[in-house]
Scaffold this motif. Structure first.
Motif, PDB file in Angstrom:
ATOM      1  N   TRP A 158      -8.687  45.060 -28.999  1.00 23.86           N
ATOM      2  CA  TRP A 158      -7.671  44.532 -28.085  1.00 23.86           C
ATOM      3  C   TRP A 158      -6.867  45.663 -27.448  1.00 23.86           C
ATOM      4  N   LYS A 159      -6.567  46.691 -28.231  1.00 28.07           N
ATOM      5  CA  LYS A 159      -5.836  47.832 -27.671  1.00 28.07           C
ATOM      6  C   LYS A 159      -6.648  48.496 -26.560  1.00 28.07           C
ATOM      7  N   SER A 160      -7.952  48.598 -26.757  1.00 24.51           N
ATOM      8  CA  SER A 160      -8.817  49.174 -25.728  1.00 24.51           C
ATOM      9  C   SER A 160      -8.816  48.302 -24.471  1.00 24.51           C
ATOM     10  N   GLU A 161      -8.895  47.002 -24.651  1.00 30.84           N
ATOM     11  CA  GLU A 161      -8.893  46.095 -23.504  1.00 30.84           C
ATOM     12  C   GLU A 161      -7.585  46.178 -22.725  1.00 30.84           C
ATOM     13  N   ILE A 162      -6.471  46.254 -23.448  1.00 30.54           N
ATOM     14  CA  ILE A 162      -5.167  46.356 -22.794  1.00 30.54           C
ATOM     15  C   ILE A 162      -5.035  47.682 -22.055  1.00 30.54           C
ATOM     16  N   ALA A 163      -5.476  48.767 -22.693  1.00 34.08           N
ATOM     17  CA  ALA A 163      -5.400  50.077 -22.050  1.00 34.08           C
ATOM     18  C   ALA A 163      -6.212  50.104 -20.763  1.00 34.08           C
ATOM     19  N   GLN A 164      -7.380  49.456 -20.771  1.00 30.89           N
ATOM     20  CA  GLN A 164      -8.210  49.425 -19.573  1.00 30.89           C
ATOM     21  C   GLN A 164      -7.583  48.548 -18.488  1.00 30.89           C
ATOM     22  N   ALA A 165      -6.969  47.437 -18.882  1.00 32.81           N
ATOM     23  CA  ALA A 165      -6.283  46.598 -17.896  1.00 32.81           C
ATOM     24  C   ALA A 165      -5.183  47.392 -17.210  1.00 32.81           C
ATOM     25  N   LYS A 166      -4.445  48.155 -17.989  1.00 32.89           N
ATOM     26  CA  LYS A 166      -3.390  48.993 -17.402  1.00 32.89           C
ATOM     27  C   LYS A 166      -3.986  50.051 -16.475  1.00 32.89           C
ATOM     28  N   SER A 167      -5.084  50.649 -16.894  1.00 35.40           N
ATOM     29  CA  SER A 167      -5.657  51.743 -16.102  1.00 35.40           C
ATOM     30  C   SER A 167      -6.147  51.255 -14.741  1.00 35.40           C
ATOM     31  N   PHE A 168      -6.681  50.044 -14.666  1.00 34.14           N
ATOM     32  CA  PHE A 168      -7.164  49.534 -13.390  1.00 34.14           C
ATOM     33  C   PHE A 168      -6.004  49.244 -12.438  1.00 34.14           C
ATOM     34  N   VAL A 169      -4.857  48.848 -13.009  1.00 29.79           N
ATOM     35  CA  VAL A 169      -3.676  48.596 -12.174  1.00 29.79           C
ATOM     36  C   VAL A 169      -3.038  49.899 -11.723  1.00 29.79           C
ATOM     37  N   THR A 170      -3.121  50.930 -12.544  1.00 28.12           N
ATOM     38  CA  THR A 170      -2.454  52.191 -12.220  1.00 28.12           C
ATOM     39  C   THR A 170      -3.362  53.199 -11.510  1.00 28.12           C
ATOM     40  N   SER A 171      -4.605  52.799 -11.201  1.00 22.68           N
ATOM     41  CA  SER A 171      -5.513  53.726 -10.511  1.00 22.68           C
ATOM     42  C   SER A 171      -6.334  53.040  -9.423  1.00 22.68           C
ATOM     43  N   TRP A 172      -5.837  51.918  -8.884  1.00 22.96           N
ATOM     44  CA  TRP A 172      -6.612  51.204  -7.869  1.00 22.96           C
ATOM     45  C   TRP A 172      -6.764  52.028  -6.585  1.00 22.96           C
ATOM     46  N   LYS A 173      -5.802  52.875  -6.279  1.00 23.03           N
ATOM     47  CA  LYS A 173      -5.932  53.699  -5.064  1.00 23.03           C
ATOM     48  C   LYS A 173      -7.153  54.614  -5.149  1.00 23.03           C
ATOM     49  N   THR A 174      -7.300  55.260  -6.291  1.00 30.40           N
ATOM     50  CA  THR A 174      -8.452  56.144  -6.478  1.00 30.40           C
ATOM     51  C   THR A 174      -9.750  55.351  -6.525  1.00 30.40           C
ATOM     52  N   ASN A 175      -9.764  54.290  -7.299  1.00 25.67           N
ATOM     53  CA  ASN A 175     -10.995  53.527  -7.489  1.00 25.67           C
ATOM     54  C   ASN A 175     -11.458  52.818  -6.217  1.00 25.67           C
ATOM     55  N   ALA A 176     -10.499  52.353  -5.399  1.00 22.42           N
ATOM     56  CA  ALA A 176     -10.850  51.627  -4.176  1.00 22.42           C
ATOM     57  C   ALA A 176     -10.777  52.486  -2.923  1.00 22.42           C
ATOM     58  N   GLY A 177     -10.294  53.732  -3.058  1.00 24.58           N
ATOM     59  CA  GLY A 177     -10.184  54.594  -1.896  1.00 24.58           C
ATOM     60  C   GLY A 177      -9.122  54.159  -0.903  1.00 24.58           C
ATOM     61  N   LEU A 178      -8.078  53.518  -1.385  1.00 20.49           N
ATOM     62  CA  LEU A 178      -7.024  52.979  -0.511  1.00 20.49           C
ATOM     63  C   LEU A 178      -5.796  53.890  -0.549  1.00 20.49           C
ATOM     64  N   LYS A 179      -5.971  55.123  -0.163  1.00 24.46           N
ATOM     65  CA  LYS A 179      -4.893  56.100  -0.259  1.00 24.46           C
ATOM     66  C   LYS A 179      -3.731  55.800   0.689  1.00 24.46           C
ATOM     67  N   ASP A 180      -3.982  55.050   1.771  1.00 24.93           N
ATOM     68  CA  ASP A 180      -2.951  54.816   2.777  1.00 24.93           C
ATOM     69  C   ASP A 180      -2.099  53.589   2.490  1.00 24.93           C
ATOM     70  N   VAL A 181      -2.376  52.880   1.414  1.00 22.90           N
ATOM     71  CA  VAL A 181      -1.660  51.640   1.102  1.00 22.90           C
ATOM     72  C   VAL A 181      -0.440  51.945   0.237  1.00 22.90           C
ATOM     73  N   GLU A 182       0.652  51.238   0.494  1.00 20.25           N
ATOM     74  CA  GLU A 182       1.874  51.433  -0.293  1.00 20.25           C
ATOM     75  C   GLU A 182       1.620  51.134  -1.772  1.00 20.25           C
ATOM     76  N   PRO A 183       2.311  51.809  -2.675  1.00 20.31           N
ATOM     77  CA  PRO A 183       2.108  51.574  -4.106  1.00 20.31           C
ATOM     78  C   PRO A 183       2.701  50.248  -4.555  1.00 20.31           C
ATOM     79  N   LEU A 184       2.267  49.804  -5.705  1.00 20.03           N
ATOM     80  CA  LEU A 184       2.979  48.722  -6.375  1.00 20.03           C
ATOM     81  C   LEU A 184       4.325  49.275  -6.816  1.00 20.03           C
ATOM     82  N   PRO A 185       5.432  48.551  -6.597  1.00 21.81           N
ATOM     83  CA  PRO A 185       6.769  49.134  -6.772  1.00 21.81           C
ATOM     84  C   PRO A 185       7.318  49.070  -8.190  1.00 21.81           C
TER      85      PRO A 185
END
Length: 423
Positions: free
Chosen positions: A190-217
């Motif tokens: 469960w800790k691994s699953e939670i860590a990965q859920a956080k990582s996808f939210v905190t790295s979507w710009k890199t993963n999706a290539g959306l560098k020009d989009v405003e961050p989540l605030p």
């Protein structure tokens, strides 16, 4: 969202996150006599400024706007009627239900909790970045997203948070029921699953290539304080992991309409059982459960029954609301999905429920965070007293006497006062 559904493109509307600073220069003077300009103090730094986190997918922007300050009940004061509307796997797709219910919430003085599935922030071509417990890397029972779907979801999450709503997690691949499902996961998994859920939210710009989009605030490490597990499975080990990670509540269980208490250090804010009008049983306050008891499948049931089924869910929720509102005032916890099962009848039922209850006197339609904040602010003795009330039970003699302050202890030395050292 359906397992194979691709997210539709949309027009991203960005929210301003930058803080502008202005400077001042000294005035110049001409003539025979030069007069010194009064010294000007430098402009004060803003109380809050944007601080990008990691790759800039998220940012610290200060305290969340429109978050009410919880107040402790006064002696004899009737509790407010809390109602929590929450959404499992929240994301914006071609149905535009996320954006629609943001508008519904604003129109009815409501805030909600959106449980985001982390894989909705991960593009299909990067699926191998997800390594789910007891499954092959890149597996997911609800699929992944595309770039435009991520852009649209980020837009909705940003706007929702700025409006006072909460962003929780529904984890990632939504594995349940079968071998290797969340019900079989260990605390470490469960800790691994939670860590990965956080990582996808905190790295979507890199993963999706959306560098020009405003961050989540928001800082997701601090924002994320609660969750609902897929299919309400695996709660015990999830809660053990969540407690170690600093979560404050769980809503993965089933309960009656009574006042909540803490379970293993977390607030147990489980969904509840409410009547099914015209039937002899109660069911969970969730669209999926009403659907299973009506058409029995996620496939579209008999179209001639859609309106009746939607009315049945709405009326069941309203009956549950009424017995709490007129009775023990226990918070009503409701869960949903952004789905159009049975012709969208459950979305209509939820919208009509919001419109009916959220504008009533002493009703607060809030997020789980706001409810947990309020519970934490109360006198524990008051909460203990509230928990003695059963489903729909109003306090005998009224709230003023039921929650009145206990009598002050007798002064020492008078008959009946405790002797020194007694407790």
């Amino acid at each position: 969202m359906a397992a194979t559904q691709r997210f539709a493109a949309g027009i991203a509307v960005t929210a301003a996150c930058a803080v502008a600073l202005s400077g001042c220069g000294d005035a110049e003077h001409t003539g025979a006599e030069r007069v010194a300009a009064p010294e000007k103090k430098p402009a004060a730094a803003p109380k809050t400024a944007v601080r990008l986190i990691g790759d800039g997918s998220t940012a610290f922007t200060g305290a969340q706007p429109k978050l009410p300050r919880p107040e402790r009940l006064e002696p004899g004061q009737r509790p407010p009627q809390f109602v929590v509307f929450s959404w499992d796997g929240a994301g914006e797709d071609g149905q535009r239900l996320f954006s629609h219910f943001r508008k519904v919430a604003k129109a009815n003085n409501a805030t909600m909790t959106y449980f985001l599935s982390g894989v909705y922030m991960l593009p299909e071509e990067k699926r191998k970045l997800y390594d789910p417990p007891q499954h092959n890397a890149g597996s997911s029972d609800i699929g992944f997203n595309d770039v435009e779907g991520i852009r649209d979801t980020v837009e909705q999450l940003r706007g929702a948070w700025l409006e006072g709503n909460e962003v929780g997690t529904h984890f990632n691949g939504h594995f349940c029921g079968s071998s290797g499902g969340v019900g079989e996961w260990s605390v470490e998994e469960w800790k691994s699953e939670i860590a990965q859920a956080k990582s996808f939210v905190t790295s979507w710009k890199t993963n999706a290539g959306l560098k020009d989009v405003e961050p989540l605030p928001f800082d997701y490490e601090k924002e994320l304080i609660g969750a609902r597990t897929p299919c309400l499975e695996g709660q015990k080990n999830f809660m053990a992991a969540a407690r170690e990670l600093g979560f404050r509540y769980d809503t993965s269980g089933v309960n009656d309409q009574v006042w909540p208490k803490k379970k293993d250090g977390l607030w147990d804010l489980s969904m509840q059982l409410v009547p099914v009008p015209g039937r002899s049983f109660e069911t969970l306050t969730m669209d999926y459960n009403f659907m299973v008891n009506q058409s029995g499948t996620t496939s579209q049931g008999d179209p001639s029954m859609h309106e009746y089924w939607g009315d049945q869910m709405r009326d069941g929720l309203l009956q549950g609301f009424d017995r709490a509102y007129e009775g023990n005032r226990a918070p009503l916890i409701i869960g949903n999905h952004f789905q159009s099962w049975n012709g969208g009848t459950y979305m209509r039922a939820i919208e009509e429920t919001i419109e009916t209850v959220c504008n009533k006197k002493e009703v607060r339609c809030v997020s789980f965070r706001q409810l947990a904040d309020w519970l934490d602010a109360q006198d524990p003795a008051t909460l203990d007293r509230l928990r003695t009330l059963k489903v729909g039970q109003a306090p005998q003699g009224g709230w003023a006497s039921y929650l009145s302050a206990p009598p002050a202890p007798a002064p020492k030395g008078v008959p009946g006062a405790p002797a020194d050292g007694e407790r």
